[in-house]
Design an enzyme around this catalytic site. Structure first.
Site, PDB file in Angstrom:
ATOM      1  N   GLY A 148      -0.112   2.737   7.270  1.00 15.33           N
ATOM      2  CA  GLY A 148       1.101   2.710   6.467  1.00 15.33           C
ATOM      3  C   GLY A 148       0.767   2.372   5.028  1.00 15.33           C
ATOM      4  O   GLY A 148      -0.310   2.697   4.533  1.00 15.33           O
ATOM      5  N   GLU A 149       1.728   1.739   4.349  1.00 12.32           N
ATOM      6  CA  GLU A 149       1.569   1.321   2.947  1.00 12.32           C
ATOM      7  C   GLU A 149       1.559   2.488   1.972  1.00 12.32           C
ATOM      8  O   GLU A 149       1.497   2.285   0.761  1.00 12.32           O
ATOM      9  CB  GLU A 149       0.293   0.488   2.728  1.00 12.32           C
ATOM     10  CG  GLU A 149       0.169  -0.749   3.575  1.00 12.32           C
ATOM     11  CD  GLU A 149      -1.121  -1.523   3.324  1.00 12.32           C
ATOM     12  OE1 GLU A 149      -1.912  -1.127   2.426  1.00 12.32           O
ATOM     13  OE2 GLU A 149      -1.357  -2.519   4.032  1.00 12.32           O
ATOM     14  N   GLY A 150       1.579   3.732   2.447  1.00 11.86           N
ATOM     15  CA  GLY A 150       1.374   4.888   1.585  1.00 11.86           C
ATOM     16  C   GLY A 150      -0.079   5.282   1.482  1.00 11.86           C
ATOM     17  O   GLY A 150      -0.453   6.138   0.668  1.00 11.86           O
TER      18      GLY A 150
END
Length: 336
Positions: free
Chosen positions: A303-305
C-alpha cells in the site's frame, strides 16, 4: 482548492461532467509517434502510454516534471471484529513515520522527484463498525471526498494516491464486492498477513457487511462499507480528472476506491492507469473488472502508493522517448 460539491448526488453530477482528453493533442502525439526514429511499434506499450498522457495534458509533446503523491490515513471501526494482524494504533504510528520521512513511500517519492503530502483523517474517530451500522454518515463521507479533492495540487502533472489504515483491506473487499458483484470470499484476502482462522473471520465479517448494506449505488457502498481514506482517494482521483491530471492507481485498496467512480459514471477512470498488480489475491480480479492492465508485477502488497510510485518511472521513460527522440527528418535518417 475548495471542493465544488456538498452531497454525494452533486459529487456524482461532477463525475458525469468530467472533461475528456484533448483531441488535437492526441492527434498530434500520434502523428509525432509515427515520425520518430524507430520502427513502427518498436517501443510497444510505451508508445500508447505517451500518447495517452499527451491527450490528458493537452500537449502533443509533453513533459512530466511535477508528480504528486498523496497518502491518506483513516481508522476503521470494523477492526473491533478482529480482522487485522495489527492494532489500530499502528495507523497513527505510521502517519508519524510518513511525516518524518521514514516509510517506503517517502523513499520512492524522492526517487521519482514527487511532492508528497500526508493527510490523517480523524484518526481519533474511527468509522463505525459496518457489521452494525453504516461506516460513515453522508456528511462524513462527503467530508472525506472533499479532503481528497482539495488535496490535489492543480499544478501537478501526475497524481498517485496511497493509503494507510489498519483494517482497510476488509473495507476494500466489502466495497469491491458491493460495487462489482460476487461473494465475500471472492474479494477477501490476507491483508497484513492474517492466518487461516483470521481470513475466515475476515471473510465472514465482509459477508455480514454486504448483507446489512445491500445497495446498487456505488457511492452508497463507499459510504456504508468504506473508510475515510478510501473516500479521500476517490475524491482526489476525481479532482485530478477535473484538472486533466493523469493518475497512476496503486493496489487493491486504491483500486476498490476508484471502482466506485467508474461504476458511478462509465469512463470516470479514463485518465487513470494501473501501476502494478498487487499480491493481495483479488487485485487481479479488480483490475480485470476495471479493464486496466498493470504496468508492473513485483509481488508488492504494502500500500502507501508504493507500487504506483514505482510505475511513475515507466511513464517517465515513455514520455522521455516520445518527446525527446528525433524524428526521421530531424535526424536526417532515411525511411521516415
Amino acid at each position: 482548492m475548495q471542493a465544488p460539491f456538498s452531497t454525494l448526488s452533486t459529487f456524482r453530477d461532477l463525475l458525469a461532467e468530467a472533461p475528456a482528453p484533448d483531441a488535437a493533442a492526441l492527434a498530434g502525439a500520434r502523428d509525432r509517434n509515427g515520425q520518430l526514429t524507430k520502427p513502427p511499434g518498436a517501443l510497444g506499450r510505451l508508445e500508447d502510454l505517451a500518447i495517452w498522457y499527451a491527450g490528458w495534458r493537452g500537449n502533443p509533446r509533453p513533459v512530466l516534471e511535477n508528480p504528486q503523491v498523496i497518502v491518506f490515513a483513516g481508522n476503521h471501526g470494523v477492526c473491533a471484529q478482529g480482522v487485522s494482524a495489527f492494532p489500530p494504533e499502528v495507523t497513527v504510528q505510521m502517519v508519524a513515520n510518513f511525516q518524518h520521512g521514514g516509510a517506503a513511500i517517502n523513499q520512492l517519492s524522492k526517487a521519482i522527484g514527487a511532492k508528497m503530502d500526508v493527510y490523517a483523517l480523524d484518526l481519533d474517530t474511527p468509522t463505525a463498525d459496518f457489521t452494525i451500522a453504516p461506516a460513515m454518515t453522508e456528511t462524513e463521507c462527503v467530508a472525506a471526498l472533499q479532503t481528497g479533492w482539495a488535496a490535489v495540487d492543480p499544478e501537478a502533472d501526475l497524481l498517485v494516491t496511497g493509503e494507510m489504515g489498519i483494517g482497510n483491506t476488509t473495507s476494500a473487499a466489502a466495497v469491491a464486492a458491493a460495487v462489482l458483484g460476487g461473494r465475500a470470499e471472492d474479494w477477501t484476502g490476507r491483508g497484513t498477513g492474517v492466518d487461516d482462522a483470521g481470513l475466515a473471520r475476515k471473510t465472514e465479517v465482509v459477508a455480514r457487511g454486504l448483507a446489512r448494506h445491500a445497495t446498487d449505488d456505488p457511492l452508497a457502498a463507499l459510504r456504508c462499507l468504506g473508510g475515510r481514506e478510501l473516500a479521500a482517494m476517490a475524491g482526489a482521483i476525481a479532482a485530478a480528472r477535473h484538472h486533466r491530471i493523469p493518475v497512476i492507481l496503486d493496489g487493491f485498496i486504491c483500486c476498490a476506491a476508484a471502482a466506485t467512480l467508474e461504476r458511478s459514471v462509465a469512463g470516470a477512470l479514463d485518465h487513470a492507469l494501473a501501476g502494478h498488480l498487487s499480491a493481495e489475491g483479488a487485485h487481479g480480479r479488480l483490475l480485470a473488472a476495471l479493464g486496466k492492465e498493470p504496468l508492473l508485477n513485483l509481488g508488492l502488497r504494502l500500500g502507501e502508493g508504493s507500487g504506483a510510485a514505482l510505475a511513475v518511472n515507466v511513464l517517465k521513460g515513455a514520455i522521455a522517448c516520445h518527446s525527446g527522440m528525433a524524428t526521421f527528418a530531424e535526424a536526417g535518417v532515411s525511411g521516415g
